[in-house]
Design a protein around this motif. Sequence first.
Motif, mmCIF file in Angstrom:
data_model
loop_
_atom_site.group_PDB
_atom_site.id
_atom_site.type_symbol
_atom_site.label_atom_id
_atom_site.label_comp_id
_atom_site.label_asym_id
_atom_site.label_seq_id
_atom_site.Cartn_x
_atom_site.Cartn_y
_atom_site.Cartn_z
ATOM 1 N N ILE A 298 0.841 -1.205 0.000
ATOM 2 C CA ILE A 298 0.000 0.000 0.000
ATOM 3 C C ILE A 298 0.873 1.251 0.000
ATOM 4 O O ILE A 298 0.549 2.259 -0.638
ATOM 5 N N TRP A 299 2.018 1.191 0.695
ATOM 6 C CA TRP A 299 2.933 2.337 0.706
ATOM 7 C C TRP A 299 3.409 2.654 -0.707
ATOM 8 O O TRP A 299 3.452 3.815 -1.121
ATOM 9 N N PHE A 300 3.763 1.617 -1.462
ATOM 10 C CA PHE A 300 4.240 1.849 -2.827
ATOM 11 C C PHE A 300 3.092 2.200 -3.772
ATOM 12 O O PHE A 300 3.317 2.866 -4.785
ATOM 13 N N CYS A 301 1.875 1.757 -3.451
ATOM 14 C CA CYS A 301 0.703 2.261 -4.186
ATOM 15 C C CYS A 301 0.605 3.779 -4.013
ATOM 16 O O CYS A 301 0.361 4.515 -4.986
ATOM 17 N N CYS A 302 0.797 4.222 -2.785
ATOM 18 C CA CYS A 302 0.767 5.663 -2.512
ATOM 19 C C CYS A 302 1.888 6.379 -3.267
ATOM 20 O O CYS A 302 1.689 7.476 -3.803
ATOM 21 N N GLU A 303 3.059 5.757 -3.299
ATOM 22 C CA GLU A 303 4.185 6.339 -4.032
ATOM 23 C C GLU A 303 3.846 6.460 -5.515
ATOM 24 O O GLU A 303 4.180 7.469 -6.156
ATOM 25 N N TYR A 304 3.187 5.464 -6.063
ATOM 26 C CA TYR A 304 2.769 5.512 -7.472
ATOM 27 C C TYR A 304 1.793 6.663 -7.698
ATOM 28 O O TYR A 304 1.906 7.405 -8.687
ATOM 29 N N ILE A 311 8.792 7.082 -15.337
ATOM 30 C CA ILE A 311 9.840 6.244 -14.764
ATOM 31 C C ILE A 311 9.618 6.043 -13.271
ATOM 32 O O ILE A 311 9.823 4.946 -12.736
ATOM 33 N N TYR A 312 9.163 7.098 -12.577
ATOM 34 C CA TYR A 312 8.898 6.958 -11.144
ATOM 35 C C TYR A 312 7.664 6.095 -10.895
ATOM 36 O O TYR A 312 7.602 5.353 -9.904
ATOM 37 N N GLN A 313 6.678 6.181 -11.785
ATOM 38 C CA GLN A 313 5.517 5.303 -11.669
ATOM 39 C C GLN A 313 5.923 3.849 -11.872
ATOM 40 O O GLN A 313 5.450 2.955 -11.161
ATOM 41 N N ARG A 318 6.631 -1.506 -9.679
ATOM 42 C CA ARG A 318 7.383 -2.763 -9.543
ATOM 43 C C ARG A 318 7.691 -3.071 -8.074
ATOM 44 O O ARG A 318 7.707 -4.251 -7.683
ATOM 45 N N LYS A 319 7.928 -2.050 -7.283
ATOM 46 C CA LYS A 319 8.115 -2.287 -5.850
ATOM 47 C C LYS A 319 6.815 -2.793 -5.222
ATOM 48 O O LYS A 319 6.838 -3.668 -4.334
ATOM 49 N N GLN A 872 -7.598 0.746 -10.335
ATOM 50 C CA GLN A 872 -6.380 0.668 -11.135
ATOM 51 C C GLN A 872 -5.351 -0.084 -10.312
ATOM 52 O O GLN A 872 -5.407 -0.075 -9.082
ATOM 53 N N PHE A 873 -4.411 -0.752 -10.952
ATOM 54 C CA PHE A 873 -3.507 -1.667 -10.270
ATOM 55 C C PHE A 873 -2.792 -1.039 -9.080
ATOM 56 O O PHE A 873 -2.584 -1.682 -8.062
ATOM 57 N N SER A 874 -2.403 0.217 -9.196
ATOM 58 C CA SER A 874 -1.630 0.844 -8.128
ATOM 59 C C SER A 874 -2.437 1.846 -7.315
ATOM 60 O O SER A 874 -1.864 2.694 -6.623
ATOM 61 N N ASN A 875 -3.750 1.751 -7.379
ATOM 62 C CA ASN A 875 -4.581 2.576 -6.504
ATOM 63 C C ASN A 875 -4.794 1.813 -5.193
ATOM 64 O O ASN A 875 -5.225 0.656 -5.222
ATOM 65 N N PRO A 876 -4.488 2.417 -4.042
ATOM 66 C CA PRO A 876 -4.632 1.699 -2.767
ATOM 67 C C PRO A 876 -6.030 1.134 -2.566
ATOM 68 O O PRO A 876 -6.194 0.049 -2.004
#
Length: 896
Positions: A298-304, A311-313, A318-319, A872-876
């Motif tokens: 979830i932390w890396f979802c927030c980072e996304y 590139i940062y997304q 991936r993390k 979406q895949f990286s939405n918490p």
Amino acid sequence: MRRKVVYRSAAIRAVILIFAFLAIVSVFPLRIWQRTITERGGGDIVQTSDRVNDYHDVVQKFIAQYDRLESIDIYVDSVELGNYMSLVFYNENMEEVYQRFVYLRDAELPGYLNVRVGLDLNVGETYTMILNGAFSTYYVAYEHAGEDTSPYFVSFAYHDTSVEGVQLAAKYNYTQPLSKKVSGFIILVVILLAAALLGLQKLIFADKEDPLISVHKVIKYVGNPIAAVMTLAMMILIWPMKYFDIRPVENLFLELGVIIAAGFVFYAINHESDATLDVKLWHNVKNILQMSAIAAAIWFCCEYMNALYTIYQTLAERKEMICLLIFLCLLFPADRIFKEHNVYYCAAAIVLGVIYRIMHLLPETEKEYDLHNAAMTYGVIVVILAGFILLNFAVELYHRVHEKAEKKAISQYKISIFGIVLLVLFAVLVVFRNTRWWGVALAAFAIGLMLSYWLYGFKEYSELIIGGLLLNFVVSMLYCWMYRSFAAFNTGRYAFVFHTVTITAEYMTVMECASAVLLLYKIYLTREMTSFAARIKYLWKEFILFGFVTSYMMFTISRTSYLACLVMFICMFVLTSGDCKKGKLRYLGIQIGTMALAVILSFPAAFMLQRTMPAIVARPKKFLVETGNFGLYGGGQPDSHLYMSIERFVDLFAEKILNIDVMDYNYPEDIENYNSKGKSTIGENGVPLTEDQSDRMMYTLPEIVASKQTDPEIKEYLMETGGNELFARMEAEAAAAEAMVSADSGENTDEVQEENAEENSGTPEDGIEEFSNGRITIFKAYLKQMTPFGHDEMGAELPSGEIAVHAHNTYLQVMYDNGILAGIVFFLMFVCAFFSGIIFYLKSRDYAPGALFAFAMIVGVGVAALSEWVFQFSNPMAVALLMALMPIAFKNRKSA
């Protein structure tokens, strides 16, 4: 653990060693303790400046020598008029990075005035510092600059004119961690002191009885004094020191927050009961690792969600994948993980992965080589973990099939109707992906999760997911206490660990759901209790956690989150109304009363901590796209009125949520320039205003000069200190504008008038459209452009010709992206999950902790999806929803 007993001597030794360890860690690697390094130009003071005021500034460029500028000592010769100095910093791209007003009247002049800055700098970068008036006029000093002085002060200017041979007389106070020698010496002293204390303890208690003592008593003996000292210190800082604010109402509310927070801490230290959830869940190392993997994902979802560039997304995505795959790996039984075939696989995969990475590393000459190499490395780890999971699934299924041949079922679970709908949804998303690969990734994780639950599902699953989500919230909250200031202005809505409140609202809806389910579960277990005190003793941890989550949800002042949580609570109360056969209204009252009390008690404590802690730490973190609040970017100004206050929060809440105006909040940073009505009493360059001018807020130089109430002496002073230059510039600009009008006089003025008439003839915005912040127009545009198979791009064309970022509605976005069929299946999935969640809870509430979670999540996400893009895949919210739905995707064969 709290009931475990140890010998008193062992307890003393443990306490000594723990404090010694903390002291050493604070020196290194945390490097909390700092030293001050003062740098200055090195020249002698040679002259006093001309007037510095609202129209004449001083500009000093300097090169950062260290990465933390704690303060600056500026030599101020005298103050002619006014009370404040304006201090602004720009980076080498001339982007504003810091701003504040400095009160001049407390300084002993002439002399150095210490200005707290607390700004993190990039070593070697050139910064521009500008001093000018803040309704004031004052004089600073110049010092000699030449070949014999510091080269780090590169240029100096007064009123846009470079001045050679001098620079601003100032001292730059940098802070840095203690040197290696000093750090080593302190660590050695700590070790020797700890050894001496251990020896003294052994000597004193050598011939004495060594009784047993519980760990809980040790915690009380050590924790209570520390908590008492910290509470007293914080209360003194708030009042009488007025370290954070001078307003009585604000200080009273902060003191209340300290008292409540202290009450929570003292109860946590001294309470006897250790009941919270299932002891096996929280005292099991594997389960803790699983919850940690969820929290990290979830932390890396927030980072996304915070990333601004592809590139940062990619890195964040991936993390996140790595953490989710680790979670899946941890779902395998421990005896399966350490099988011989896994050892061989890991050895071979790691070797091949390292070889692949070495062969595909980008050289340092390539742009962003380090970021791309990191992304490639994370990709290799993803492949290795995915292979490990596939291998173990294949092995497990192989054995299960052979067991079935011996008349044993492959699994005690069978897929439900909802599970089939979920699989159909992901099949549709994959088939009609339209250039999107996140749907494939989400489908792969969903299938892995479903296989894991089908093979190894257990009744504490929902509780495990809730624990992981709330662990992420607690870690994020601690991070916010350290680095995320609660700003009062620009938006005033707290964005937590995100750069927008919208994403925060989605995140907080998930955490509100998890904490509410947890608390309602504990209330359900205590439904037969008649004693309020006994109930609170049993559920106090969930009580406090729910209160803090709700408080942070309230800080967002987001209608999306408020509405989603309100609907979610109502649905949960309706569903749980049958939990207590006798006294249903009483049970509902217990639920609502307990939750309301949790918020009432926790809100002042959460507000106090979020307001004060970042101001004490003074190292605020911000995102590039956050609205500028330059007065809070540095540190060292905990009493700034740019921080949120309870008055400002009440004002914003009433305006945004209740649509009423309860007060006219106007409390400026430079309070000495204003009266109790919030009206300016001082004009530009520091001249005093008449009472009428103050009431009319006539504080600019042209207004004061034009006013008949202004004394001739003041007019003459203003003209001399900037007015002549200002009016000359205004006349030149007016003449240039007049010349442009004359040149364009041949154009058809009727055409221009017609265009203006068209612009002004529009009807007022519809009330619903205004309330929805333009979403109705966006919805209509998406509906008009729907196709059976979706679109490659996710933005529809709006009536204005612009391309929408997204639909602000998940149902429409899925239908637009993946086609009408996908939209129908997606909506059907929510409907099916709603009823499946009800059935699962009614059947499982007595033996499955957190059985309400799937139902609550589908309601919360379903409502939030009406106004935001949350799937979406990286939405918490999407990841949490997918994890929450697993228990209703299957049926237990024994209970079916």
